[in-house]
Design a protein around this motif. Sequence first.
Motif: not given
Length: 217
Positions: A45-52, A56-64, A82-94
């Motif tokens: 699998r190859f998964m490029p992503e971009k941290k906005l 929030f991050d946007i991401l995609a993947s190509l998988q064989f 294709a999709g996105g990732r949302y971090h609830f509490l960036p910088g926190k321990r959890i």
Amino acid sequence: MAQESGQIWFEYKPAYSFSKGYKLGMRASLRTNLEDPRWRTFEVRFMPEKKLNLHFDILASLQFLETLQYKGLTTSEIRFSAGGRYHFLPGKRIKSGVMARIEFRNIYKKEAMEWTYATRPRLQFFASMPLNEKSMSPDHVWYITSFVEFFYQNEDDVQERYANRYWIRLGLGYKINKKIQLELLYNRQDSKNTITDGYEDLSKENILVFSFKHKLH
């Protein structure tokens, strides 16, 4: 009738970080079950992503994937997502968040010499926490990691073994240094066991995952 089964997965996950928030994640894996009838899956699998921003991050993947099943049943798959990732509490321990993706699956049954196609949304909630440090920044950090992921299936699912319904994963990780992390994970999976199974035959699978994460840059 639903049945319990066991699997073991080995994963190598290198990643390369670029400037301006770009990253290329990769994964090579071998997956197999622990009882007869046996099958093996090889995956890349190859998964490029971009941290906005911090959240929030946007991401995609190509998988064989290549799955060798019993009785000469072999499937090959090319999967885009294709999709996105949302971090609830960036910088926190959890660290926690949610990731949503949509997959476009292209599956080739070699014996039948035919392609089938399907679209599958996925939704994952994840969390991790260091145990012996306040953050993941130092070396020699023990941590726990977990997620629960749901797969949407409809009545027109393609007839192959990756018709998953949900995953629940919990594991222990060890960050050796800024480049290398090791993880031992338990994954509970509800899915079809072979391409010939119906949904009344859904398998409750207990999976042990050995994962080696390698930061290349």
